[in-house]
Design a protein around this motif. Structure first.
Motif, PDB file in Angstrom:
ATOM      1  N   ALA A   1       0.965  -1.231  -0.165  1.00 14.21           N
ATOM      2  CA  ALA A   1      -0.039  -0.010  -0.007  1.00 14.21           C
ATOM      3  C   ALA A   1       0.976   1.168   0.043  1.00 14.21           C
ATOM      4  N   GLY A   2       0.372   2.276  -0.696  1.00 16.71           N
ATOM      5  CA  GLY A   2       1.106   3.424  -0.737  1.00 16.71           C
ATOM      6  C   GLY A   2       0.180   4.743  -0.701  1.00 16.71           C
ATOM      7  N   PHE A   3       0.599   5.948  -0.256  1.00 17.81           N
ATOM      8  CA  PHE A   3      -0.279   7.004  -0.247  1.00 17.81           C
ATOM      9  C   PHE A   3      -0.327   7.736  -1.541  1.00 17.81           C
ATOM     10  N   ILE A   4      -1.359   8.132  -2.153  1.00 21.02           N
ATOM     11  CA  ILE A   4      -1.168   9.107  -3.440  1.00 21.02           C
ATOM     12  C   ILE A   4      -1.724  10.485  -2.737  1.00 21.02           C
ATOM     13  N   LYS A   5      -2.471  10.623  -1.733  1.00 17.69           N
ATOM     14  CA  LYS A   5      -3.049  11.801  -1.364  1.00 17.69           C
ATOM     15  C   LYS A   5      -2.819  11.813   0.379  1.00 17.69           C
ATOM     16  N   SER A   6      -2.222  12.757   0.909  1.00 21.17           N
ATOM     17  CA  SER A   6      -2.026  12.800   2.332  1.00 21.17           C
ATOM     18  C   SER A   6      -2.722  14.072   2.859  1.00 21.17           C
ATOM     19  N   PRO A   7      -3.161  13.807   4.323  1.00 19.87           N
ATOM     20  CA  PRO A   7      -3.840  15.144   4.901  1.00 19.87           C
ATOM     21  C   PRO A   7      -2.771  16.279   5.213  1.00 19.87           C
ATOM     22  N   LEU A   8      -3.605  17.242   5.128  1.00 24.84           N
ATOM     23  CA  LEU A   8      -2.496  18.501   5.310  1.00 24.84           C
ATOM     24  C   LEU A   8      -3.010  19.184   6.669  1.00 24.84           C
ATOM     25  N   SER A   9      -2.198  19.712   7.127  1.00 24.78           N
ATOM     26  CA  SER A   9      -2.182  20.457   8.416  1.00 24.78           C
ATOM     27  C   SER A   9      -2.896  21.858   8.418  1.00 24.78           C
ATOM     28  N   GLN A  10      -3.772  22.056   9.395  1.00 26.68           N
ATOM     29  CA  GLN A  10      -4.598  22.991   9.222  1.00 26.68           C
ATOM     30  C   GLN A  10      -4.837  23.806  10.675  1.00 26.68           C
ATOM     31  N   LYS A  11      -5.175  25.176  10.439  1.00 24.09           N
ATOM     32  CA  LYS A  11      -5.590  25.858  11.889  1.00 24.09           C
ATOM     33  C   LYS A  11      -6.908  26.354  11.652  1.00 24.09           C
ATOM     34  N   ARG A  12      -7.635  26.148  12.772  1.00 21.67           N
ATOM     35  CA  ARG A  12      -8.994  26.443  12.822  1.00 21.67           C
ATOM     36  C   ARG A  12      -9.304  27.150  14.280  1.00 21.67           C
ATOM     37  N   LEU A  13     -10.672  27.702  14.270  1.00 22.64           N
ATOM     38  CA  LEU A  13     -11.081  28.228  15.413  1.00 22.64           C
ATOM     39  C   LEU A  13     -12.040  27.365  16.220  1.00 22.64           C
ATOM     40  N   THR A  14     -12.100  27.431  17.514  1.00 26.04           N
ATOM     41  CA  THR A  14     -13.098  27.026  18.380  1.00 26.04           C
ATOM     42  C   THR A  14     -14.518  27.199  17.671  1.00 26.04           C
ATOM     43  N   GLN A  15     -15.344  26.167  17.743  1.00 25.96           N
ATOM     44  CA  GLN A  15     -16.706  25.924  17.163  1.00 25.96           C
ATOM     45  C   GLN A  15     -16.605  26.050  15.575  1.00 25.96           C
ATOM     46  N   ASP A  16     -15.442  26.074  14.950  1.00 25.58           N
ATOM     47  CA  ASP A  16     -15.309  25.673  13.494  1.00 25.58           C
ATOM     48  C   ASP A  16     -15.567  24.277  13.359  1.00 25.58           C
ATOM     49  N   SER A  17     -15.318  23.810  12.260  1.00 24.84           N
ATOM     50  CA  SER A  17     -14.817  22.411  11.747  1.00 24.84           C
ATOM     51  C   SER A  17     -13.960  22.185  10.852  1.00 24.84           C
ATOM     52  N   VAL A  18     -13.203  20.990  10.796  1.00 30.98           N
ATOM     53  CA  VAL A  18     -12.122  20.564   9.775  1.00 30.98           C
ATOM     54  C   VAL A  18     -12.437  19.445   9.160  1.00 30.98           C
ATOM     55  N   GLU A  19     -11.615  19.248   8.071  1.00 34.68           N
ATOM     56  CA  GLU A  19     -12.024  18.132   7.222  1.00 34.68           C
ATOM     57  C   GLU A  19     -10.544  17.827   6.610  1.00 34.68           C
ATOM     58  N   LEU A  20      -9.976  16.319   6.922  1.00 38.50           N
ATOM     59  CA  LEU A  20      -8.981  15.934   6.719  1.00 38.50           C
ATOM     60  C   LEU A  20      -9.077  14.802   5.321  1.00 38.50           C
ATOM     61  N   HIS A  21      -8.354  14.855   4.237  1.00 38.69           N
ATOM     62  CA  HIS A  21      -8.471  13.654   3.097  1.00 38.69           C
ATOM     63  C   HIS A  21      -7.272  12.892   3.036  1.00 38.69           C
ATOM     64  N   CYS A  22      -7.575  11.783   2.749  1.00 39.32           N
ATOM     65  CA  CYS A  22      -6.214  10.933   2.424  1.00 39.32           C
ATOM     66  C   CYS A  22      -6.575   9.720   1.417  1.00 39.32           C
ATOM     67  N   GLU A  23      -5.915   9.436   0.735  1.00 39.23           N
ATOM     68  CA  GLU A  23      -6.049   8.176  -0.489  1.00 39.23           C
ATOM     69  C   GLU A  23      -4.718   7.293  -0.644  1.00 39.23           C
ATOM     70  N   ALA A  24      -5.119   6.016  -0.770  1.00 38.99           N
ATOM     71  CA  ALA A  24      -4.050   5.188  -0.848  1.00 38.99           C
ATOM     72  C   ALA A  24      -4.244   4.134  -1.960  1.00 38.99           C
ATOM     73  N   ILE A  25      -3.077   3.402  -2.554  1.00 44.03           N
ATOM     74  CA  ILE A  25      -3.335   2.559  -3.667  1.00 44.03           C
ATOM     75  C   ILE A  25      -2.524   1.358  -3.200  1.00 44.03           C
ATOM     76  N   GLY A  26      -2.973   0.300  -3.669  1.00 43.12           N
ATOM     77  CA  GLY A  26      -2.332  -1.086  -3.545  1.00 43.12           C
ATOM     78  C   GLY A  26      -3.265  -2.409  -4.020  1.00 43.12           C
ATOM     79  N   ASN A  27      -2.576  -3.258  -4.281  1.00 36.68           N
ATOM     80  CA  ASN A  27      -3.329  -4.572  -4.530  1.00 36.68           C
ATOM     81  C   ASN A  27      -3.060  -5.588  -3.619  1.00 36.68           C
ATOM     82  N   PRO A  28      -4.124  -6.126  -2.785  1.00 35.79           N
ATOM     83  CA  PRO A  28      -5.549  -5.694  -2.827  1.00 35.79           C
ATOM     84  C   PRO A  28      -5.435  -4.315  -2.258  1.00 35.79           C
ATOM     85  N   ILE A  29      -6.744  -3.727  -2.695  1.00 35.82           N
ATOM     86  CA  ILE A  29      -7.131  -2.223  -2.122  1.00 35.82           C
ATOM     87  C   ILE A  29      -7.072  -2.215  -0.544  1.00 35.82           C
TER      88      ILE A  29
END
Length: 335
Positions: A1-29
């Protein structure tokens, strides 16, 4: 398995929301997991799942051609600051309780910094036909690089001033400009606050006069374009008393109301009983408003009369031509 997209560090305020995303490829999935480790030196890493932290954590994952996963955390607090880790593995023994996986989980990390939200005081002044909206950020160490005023997705005003106070002026009556306005401070992260212009319902009919054929279904509609939303709708016919609104499902009446719109349906229109004025009343936290719709019911034969008139005109015209041709002298035969 290997990452093709990694999550990015972020700054946020309290009461806000945050979203992180990652993608990986391999065989099997490969399978993807999310883990969290707080900034407390004694805190250990723990796995996150969908619905964790009192349902503030939402995880969406798909496993099609490759693995994708998104974690969404709502209503952030200062305790949510820390390292978020996306782990991927496609080893068959990765989740076995006793066997050690041949290929360990690979990891991709991102830091989330949650900063205490600055206090923004909002005010609304009405004077001489003008509305002035004011936002004042107090006790904040965040550098300000400018401001924006928004209404929905529309940017109303923008500047590059570093002042903690920003204002926006609206020309016209309060009733014509109700809604939620947003003052945005260009800080890192961005600071937002809302100013509401609230008025009683400003009800308007979809059409002031509606027509329907006898036996068909009549539809009368009212809407409220102002803020805040309507809490309750009522319909009345021909000046009925306030204590006797039309009941939904009674007789031939069906009422459908949703937020700022209401609809009255009258089944099998009767030319004698249903024609007349109907009033829609709306109520919200600041008061009430109403509008009147006139319903006209036509006979089923109403559409036939224009056709019969045209046929009669054609018959009269043909008769006149026929009589004229009969009485006209024949042309003389030339030599």
């Amino acid at each position: 398995a290997g990452f093709i997209k990694s999550p990015l560090s972020q700054k946020r305020l309290t009461q806000d929301s945050v979203e992180l995303h990652c993608e990986a490829i391999g065989n099997p999935i490969p399978e993807l997991q999310w883990w969290f480790e707080g900034n407390d030196p004694n805190e250990t890493s723990s796995q996150l799942w969908d619905g964790a932290w009192q349902d503030r954590v939402k995880i969406n994952a798909t496993y099609n051609l490759h693995s994708t996963s998104t974690i969404h955390i709502a209503n952030l607090t200062s305790d949510d600051s820390g390292m978020y880790e996306c782990r991927a593995s496609n080893d068959p023994d990765r989740n076995h309780l006793s066997k050690s996986p041949k290929v360990k989980w690979i990891r991709s990390q991102a830091n989330v910094f949650v900063i205490e939200r600055p206090d923004v005081k909002v005010d609304l002044f009405e004077d001489g036909g003008k509305l002035t909206l004011i936002c004042n950020m107090t006790a904040s160490s965040l550098p300000i690089e400018g401001h924006e005023w928004l209404h929905g997705d529309k940017v109303l005003q923008s500047d590059s001033d570093s002042s903690p106070v920003t204002s926006y002026t609206i020309e016209g009556k309060k009733e014509d400009h109700s809604g939620t306005y947003e003052c945005l401070y260009r800080t890192n992260p961005v600071t937002r606050s809302h100013v509401n212009i609230s008025v009683p319902p400003q009800v308007i009919p979809y059409k002031k006069s509606e027509h329907g054929n006898e036996g068909d279904t009549g539809v009368l509609t009212c809407k409220n374009p102002s803020f805040p939303d309507v809490v309750s709708w009522d319909w009345y016919k021909n000046g009925q008393e306030v204590s006797a609104p039309i009941a939904n499902g009674s007789g031939r009446y069906i009422i459908k109301s949703s937020g700022n719109k209401t609809e009255l349906r009258i089944l099998k229109l009767n030319i004698d009983e249903d024609a007349g004025d109907y009033r829609c009343d709306a109520n919200n936290s600041l008061g009430s408003g109403s509008a009147t719709v006139n319903l006209r019911v036509r006979s089923r034969l109403a559409a036939l009369w224009p056709f019969l008139g045209i046929v009669a005109e054609v018959l009269v015209l043909v008769t006149i031509i026929f009589i004229y041709e009969k009485r006209r002298k024949p042309d003389e035969v030339p030599d």
